[in-house]
Design a protein around this motif. Sequence first.
Motif, PDB file in Angstrom:
ATOM      1  N   GLU A 179     -32.479 -14.490  88.003  1.00 27.43           N
ATOM      2  CA  GLU A 179     -32.324 -13.688  86.800  1.00 27.43           C
ATOM      3  C   GLU A 179     -32.244 -14.642  85.607  1.00 27.43           C
ATOM      4  OE1 GLU A 179     -29.274 -10.392  84.837  1.00 27.43           O
ATOM      5  OE2 GLU A 179     -29.154 -10.884  86.970  1.00 27.43           O
ATOM      6  N   SER A 180     -33.337 -14.772  84.890  1.00 24.07           N
ATOM      7  CA  SER A 180     -33.405 -15.726  83.790  1.00 24.07           C
ATOM      8  C   SER A 180     -34.490 -15.318  82.819  1.00 24.07           C
ATOM      9  CB  SER A 180     -33.695 -17.138  84.319  1.00 24.07           C
ATOM     10  OG  SER A 180     -33.887 -18.053  83.263  1.00 24.07           O
ATOM     11  N   ASP A 181     -34.251 -15.631  81.529  1.00 22.18           N
ATOM     12  CA  ASP A 181     -35.271 -15.364  80.508  1.00 22.18           C
ATOM     13  C   ASP A 181     -36.364 -16.416  80.512  1.00 22.18           C
ATOM     14  OD1 ASP A 181     -33.907 -13.107  79.617  1.00 22.18           O
ATOM     15  OD2 ASP A 181     -32.721 -14.246  78.155  1.00 22.18           O
ATOM     16  N   PHE A 182     -36.075 -17.590  81.089  1.00 22.60           N
ATOM     17  CA  PHE A 182     -37.062 -18.662  81.141  1.00 22.60           C
ATOM     18  C   PHE A 182     -38.220 -18.281  82.069  1.00 22.60           C
ATOM     19  CE2 PHE A 182     -33.359 -21.310  79.902  1.00 22.60           C
ATOM     20  CZ  PHE A 182     -33.905 -21.927  78.792  1.00 22.60           C
ATOM     21  N   LEU A 183     -39.426 -18.704  81.682  1.00 23.34           N
ATOM     22  CA  LEU A 183     -40.584 -18.472  82.547  1.00 23.34           C
ATOM     23  C   LEU A 183     -40.525 -19.373  83.772  1.00 23.34           C
ATOM     24  CD1 LEU A 183     -43.344 -17.101  83.020  1.00 23.34           C
ATOM     25  CD2 LEU A 183     -44.389 -18.947  81.662  1.00 23.34           C
ATOM     26  N   PHE A 184     -40.012 -20.590  83.577  1.00 21.51           N
ATOM     27  CA  PHE A 184     -39.938 -21.540  84.690  1.00 21.51           C
ATOM     28  C   PHE A 184     -38.508 -22.067  84.858  1.00 21.51           C
ATOM     29  CE2 PHE A 184     -44.355 -22.038  83.043  1.00 21.51           C
ATOM     30  CZ  PHE A 184     -45.010 -21.486  84.146  1.00 21.51           C
ATOM     31  N   HIS A 237     -33.663 -22.840  90.232  1.00 18.43           N
ATOM     32  CA  HIS A 237     -33.244 -21.800  91.175  1.00 18.43           C
ATOM     33  C   HIS A 237     -31.952 -21.136  90.720  1.00 18.43           C
ATOM     34  CE1 HIS A 237     -34.277 -20.861  95.628  1.00 18.43           C
ATOM     35  NE2 HIS A 237     -34.104 -19.769  94.923  1.00 18.43           N
ATOM     36  N   ARG A 238     -31.178 -21.839  89.868  1.00 16.46           N
ATOM     37  CA  ARG A 238     -29.910 -21.310  89.358  1.00 16.46           C
ATOM     38  C   ARG A 238     -30.119 -20.481  88.090  1.00 16.46           C
ATOM     39  NH1 ARG A 238     -28.969 -26.547  90.535  1.00 16.46           N
ATOM     40  NH2 ARG A 238     -28.978 -27.141  88.320  1.00 16.46           N
ATOM     41  N   GLY A 239     -31.354 -20.477  87.580  1.00 14.70           N
ATOM     42  CA  GLY A 239     -31.642 -19.654  86.413  1.00 14.70           C
ATOM     43  C   GLY A 239     -31.679 -20.393  85.093  1.00 14.70           C
ATOM     44  N   SER A 240     -31.254 -21.666  85.080  1.00 10.29           N
ATOM     45  CA  SER A 240     -31.242 -22.421  83.841  1.00 10.29           C
ATOM     46  C   SER A 240     -32.635 -23.016  83.591  1.00 10.29           C
ATOM     47  CB  SER A 240     -30.218 -23.553  83.898  1.00 10.29           C
ATOM     48  OG  SER A 240     -30.513 -24.450  84.959  1.00 10.29           O
ATOM     49  N   GLY A 241     -32.876 -23.425  82.335  1.00  5.41           N
ATOM     50  CA  GLY A 241     -34.146 -24.079  82.017  1.00  5.41           C
ATOM     51  C   GLY A 241     -34.169 -25.476  82.621  1.00  5.41           C
ATOM     52  N   LEU A 242     -35.362 -25.971  82.885  1.00  2.15           N
ATOM     53  CA  LEU A 242     -35.480 -27.310  83.491  1.00  2.15           C
ATOM     54  C   LEU A 242     -34.998 -28.388  82.550  1.00  2.15           C
ATOM     55  CD1 LEU A 242     -38.916 -27.025  85.326  1.00  2.15           C
ATOM     56  CD2 LEU A 242     -36.634 -26.920  86.300  1.00  2.15           C
ATOM     57  N   CYS A 251     -40.602 -13.437  77.486  1.00  4.17           N
ATOM     58  CA  CYS A 251     -40.998 -12.552  76.384  1.00  4.17           C
ATOM     59  C   CYS A 251     -42.031 -13.173  75.454  1.00  4.17           C
ATOM     60  CB  CYS A 251     -39.765 -12.132  75.585  1.00  4.17           C
ATOM     61  SG  CYS A 251     -38.903 -13.479  74.763  1.00  4.17           S
ATOM     62  N   ASP A 252     -42.238 -14.493  75.568  1.00  2.00           N
ATOM     63  CA  ASP A 252     -43.246 -15.167  74.737  1.00  2.00           C
ATOM     64  C   ASP A 252     -44.644 -15.090  75.361  1.00  2.00           C
ATOM     65  OD1 ASP A 252     -41.371 -15.999  72.825  1.00  2.00           O
ATOM     66  OD2 ASP A 252     -40.844 -17.767  73.999  1.00  2.00           O
ATOM     67  N   ASP A 258     -52.312 -15.629  88.155  1.00  2.00           N
ATOM     68  CA  ASP A 258     -51.282 -16.507  88.701  1.00  2.00           C
ATOM     69  C   ASP A 258     -49.940 -16.300  88.001  1.00  2.00           C
ATOM     70  OD1 ASP A 258     -53.001 -17.619  90.541  1.00  2.00           O
ATOM     71  OD2 ASP A 258     -53.545 -19.320  89.275  1.00  2.00           O
ATOM     72  N   ILE A 259     -49.976 -16.119  86.675  1.00  2.00           N
ATOM     73  CA  ILE A 259     -48.735 -15.912  85.923  1.00  2.00           C
ATOM     74  C   ILE A 259     -48.107 -14.570  86.291  1.00  2.00           C
ATOM     75  CG2 ILE A 259     -47.791 -15.495  83.616  1.00  2.00           C
ATOM     76  CD1 ILE A 259     -49.672 -17.609  82.543  1.00  2.00           C
ATOM     77  N   LYS A 260     -48.920 -13.527  86.435  1.00  2.00           N
ATOM     78  CA  LYS A 260     -48.404 -12.221  86.859  1.00  2.00           C
ATOM     79  C   LYS A 260     -47.676 -12.344  88.190  1.00  2.00           C
ATOM     80  CE  LYS A 260     -51.733  -8.989  84.774  1.00  2.00           C
ATOM     81  NZ  LYS A 260     -52.825  -8.018  85.095  1.00  2.00           N
ATOM     82  N   ALA A 261     -48.324 -13.004  89.139  1.00  2.00           N
ATOM     83  CA  ALA A 261     -47.734 -13.156  90.473  1.00  2.00           C
ATOM     84  C   ALA A 261     -46.452 -13.980  90.412  1.00  2.00           C
ATOM     85  CB  ALA A 261     -48.754 -13.809  91.407  1.00  2.00           C
ATOM     86  N   TRP A 262     -46.454 -15.030  89.582  1.00  2.00           N
ATOM     87  CA  TRP A 262     -45.274 -15.895  89.474  1.00  2.00           C
ATOM     88  C   TRP A 262     -44.084 -15.137  88.891  1.00  2.00           C
ATOM     89  CZ3 TRP A 262     -42.196 -19.497  90.801  1.00  2.00           C
ATOM     90  CH2 TRP A 262     -41.177 -19.910  89.945  1.00  2.00           C
ATOM     91  N   ILE A 263     -44.306 -14.347  87.848  1.00  2.00           N
ATOM     92  CA  ILE A 263     -43.212 -13.611  87.215  1.00  2.00           C
ATOM     93  C   ILE A 263     -42.586 -12.629  88.199  1.00  2.00           C
ATOM     94  CG2 ILE A 263     -42.639 -11.932  85.413  1.00  2.00           C
ATOM     95  CD1 ILE A 263     -44.686 -13.307  83.610  1.00  2.00           C
ATOM     96  N   LYS A 264     -43.419 -11.934  88.964  1.00  2.00           N
ATOM     97  CA  LYS A 264     -42.892 -11.009  89.975  1.00  2.00           C
ATOM     98  C   LYS A 264     -42.078 -11.759  91.025  1.00  2.00           C
ATOM     99  CE  LYS A 264     -46.542  -7.500  89.651  1.00  2.00           C
ATOM    100  NZ  LYS A 264     -47.663  -6.836  90.379  1.00  2.00           N
ATOM    101  N   TYR A 265     -42.576 -12.898  91.457  1.00  2.00           N
ATOM    102  CA  TYR A 265     -41.881 -13.713  92.457  1.00  2.00           C
ATOM    103  C   TYR A 265     -40.552 -14.229  91.896  1.00  2.00           C
ATOM    104  CZ  TYR A 265     -40.912 -17.696  95.532  1.00  2.00           C
ATOM    105  OH  TYR A 265     -40.312 -18.589  96.383  1.00  2.00           O
ATOM    106  N   LYS A 266     -40.604 -14.786  90.685  1.00  2.00           N
ATOM    107  CA  LYS A 266     -39.399 -15.350  90.058  1.00  2.00           C
ATOM    108  C   LYS A 266     -38.309 -14.296  89.919  1.00  2.00           C
ATOM    109  CE  LYS A 266     -39.116 -15.416  85.588  1.00  2.00           C
ATOM    110  NZ  LYS A 266     -37.825 -14.737  85.283  1.00  2.00           N
ATOM    111  N   ASP A 267     -38.689 -13.103  89.461  1.00  2.00           N
ATOM    112  CA  ASP A 267     -37.707 -12.050  89.207  1.00  2.00           C
ATOM    113  C   ASP A 267     -37.039 -11.549  90.485  1.00  2.00           C
ATOM    114  OD1 ASP A 267     -38.194 -12.240  86.525  1.00  2.00           O
ATOM    115  OD2 ASP A 267     -39.508 -10.486  86.407  1.00  2.00           O
TER     116      ASP A 267
END
Length: 245
Positions: free
Chosen positions: A230-235, A238-243, A184-185, A217-226
């Motif tokens: 399921e996570s609010d973090f951008l990165f 694999h378990r959804g938690s922040g690094l 969301c940021d 690249d960010i657009k493509a990454w967000i679609k891939y990640k989602d």
Amino acid sequence: MFEIDYQISDFMSNCQMKNLTQKTMATYEATLKLFARYLQDNYIITDGKLVKDEMVKKYVLFILERGKYTVCANDSTKDKSRPYNRTDYKNKVSASTINNYLRNLKVFFDYLKEEKVIKKSPMNNVKYLKNGRKPVGFITDDEFIRLLLLMDTSKYHEYRDYIVIQILFDTGMRIGECLMIDVCDVDVIKRSILLQEDNTKGRKSRYVFFSPKMQQDIKAWIKYKDRYVESDFLFPTHRGSGLRG
């Protein structure tokens, strides 16, 4: 508890009120507790009001002579952490590290002076060590491209790191700031990212901007990640938690 323990506690509460980062506060506290232990063991001093500049100077020599991980504030922690098993145990402490200790002590004694606990800081006559910094080498464009080509973007974690590396170079933000970004940021349309104050070194929010190429690249990454996480973090992991979470 000794008087200096209460003084350190008051100082830490003041740091908390100033909304300093946990990392900064932990560094302050560790430095002060180690110094307090040194004063107690070598001078039988348990009050910050009694500290003299010569004690600080001898503390620096003490650290330099002893080496890394040879001093602890509590002996019980030494048994748990077992620093003597480290490969760099007793290695020389760098000038940069010593200077960081001195800066932390200076902030503490400046606080005691502001609170009128002491009239004069013992750090006034203590000089920092000379520190010859080695120049940091720059990565060339070819080296950067080779690095990216080595990454297998068919794997989730390598694709994530592939994007992370590029966004760091594109925006100049710190790695710690990058890894705490929420989706969301990110404003993909305006090509901007809001770095929240809780995650920045200076504890102030700011915007960074990225290139049109990074936008795609960010657009493509967000679609891939989602699709996979399921996570609010951008990165996220694999378990959804922040690094860093």
